[in-house]
Design a protein around this motif. Structure first.
Motif, PDB file in Angstrom:
ATOM      1  N   UNK A 141     -42.665 -26.328 -73.105  1.00 47.95           N
ATOM      2  CA  UNK A 141     -41.316 -26.914 -73.089  1.00 47.95           C
ATOM      3  C   UNK A 141     -41.038 -27.098 -71.722  1.00 47.95           C
ATOM      4  N   UNK A 142     -40.228 -28.245 -71.232  1.00 46.11           N
ATOM      5  CA  UNK A 142     -39.861 -28.492 -70.006  1.00 46.11           C
ATOM      6  C   UNK A 142     -38.758 -27.378 -69.365  1.00 46.11           C
ATOM      7  N   UNK A 143     -39.089 -26.428 -68.588  1.00 46.29           N
ATOM      8  CA  UNK A 143     -38.261 -25.409 -67.914  1.00 46.29           C
ATOM      9  C   UNK A 143     -37.617 -25.553 -66.722  1.00 46.29           C
ATOM     10  N   UNK A 144     -37.319 -26.962 -66.470  1.00 43.12           N
ATOM     11  CA  UNK A 144     -36.894 -27.215 -65.100  1.00 43.12           C
ATOM     12  C   UNK A 144     -35.352 -27.189 -65.142  1.00 43.12           C
ATOM     13  N   UNK A 197     -34.617 -26.490 -78.635  1.00 40.61           N
ATOM     14  CA  UNK A 197     -34.250 -26.569 -77.058  1.00 40.61           C
ATOM     15  C   UNK A 197     -33.415 -27.765 -77.041  1.00 40.61           C
ATOM     16  N   UNK A 198     -33.978 -28.837 -77.356  1.00 44.94           N
ATOM     17  CA  UNK A 198     -33.159 -30.100 -77.017  1.00 44.94           C
ATOM     18  C   UNK A 198     -31.715 -30.120 -77.800  1.00 44.94           C
ATOM     19  N   UNK A 224     -44.773 -25.373 -81.425  1.00 50.67           N
ATOM     20  CA  UNK A 224     -44.249 -25.741 -80.193  1.00 50.67           C
ATOM     21  C   UNK A 224     -43.366 -27.033 -80.357  1.00 50.67           C
ATOM     22  N   UNK A 225     -43.461 -27.713 -81.438  1.00 49.67           N
ATOM     23  CA  UNK A 225     -42.824 -29.057 -81.653  1.00 49.67           C
ATOM     24  C   UNK A 225     -41.402 -28.596 -82.189  1.00 49.67           C
ATOM     25  N   UNK A 226     -41.166 -27.448 -83.000  1.00 54.92           N
ATOM     26  CA  UNK A 226     -40.026 -26.986 -83.599  1.00 54.92           C
ATOM     27  C   UNK A 226     -39.316 -26.299 -82.390  1.00 54.92           C
TER      28      UNK A 226
END
Length: 155
Positions: A42-45, A20-21, A13-15
């Motif tokens: 992850x932030x899906x907003x 995503x960033x 998840x960190x990768x």
């Protein structure tokens, strides 16, 4: 429309957060299976998420394929193992034709691929965690004015 494509994250998840960033202006995230629960971290907003189960997602609720229409383009999202893609694209191409897909996003091989064949873009983002080709990767699809461009991004 900018679409970030990932697959085969296998619990990292960190990768995935890092990837995503690193991509600005994502409208949609596609995850082509094997640890689809990773996207929950992850932030899906800021974007929509579509995900399908892979062979390592046993016991996870979800679909094994999804057909998504975006800007008049049909995307078939699947992991690929059920179409035996390690042996070629033939069975997957039958499914693509059946659903009239313009784009097929898949995973399973851990090898990135961007191939236009008979008017269909076959797009495998590879694996951000366990690549089986030269490096970890993800994919970016851009749909603009009826045209599709696919870019494989090495990490």
């Amino acid at each position: 429309m900018k679409i970030l494509c990932t697959s085969d994250t296998h619990g990292n998840t960190e990768k995935l957060k890092e990837v995503v960033k690193s991509v600005e202006g994502i409208d949609i995230l596609l995850h082509a299976g094997d640890h689809i629960g990773d996207v929950d971290a992850i932030d899906q907003s800021e974007f929509d998420v579509f995900k399908v189960k892979g062979n390592c997602d046993r016991g996870v609720k979800g679909k094994s394929k999804e057909v998504i229409t975006m800007e008049d383009k049909k995307i078939l999202l699947t992991h690929g193992h059920q179409y035996e893609i390690k042996y070629g694209l033939q069975k997957l191409s039958y499914q693509a034709a059946e659903v009239e897909a313009d784009i097929v996003v898949f995973g399973h091989t851990h090898r990135s691929l961007s191939l236009n064949e008979e008017g269909i873009l076959y797009f495998n983002p590879g694996s951000i965690t366990y690549p089986r080709d030269d490096s970890a990767s993800c994919g970016i699809l851009e749909i603009k004015d009826g045209k599709v461009e696919g870019e494989l991004k090495r990490l």
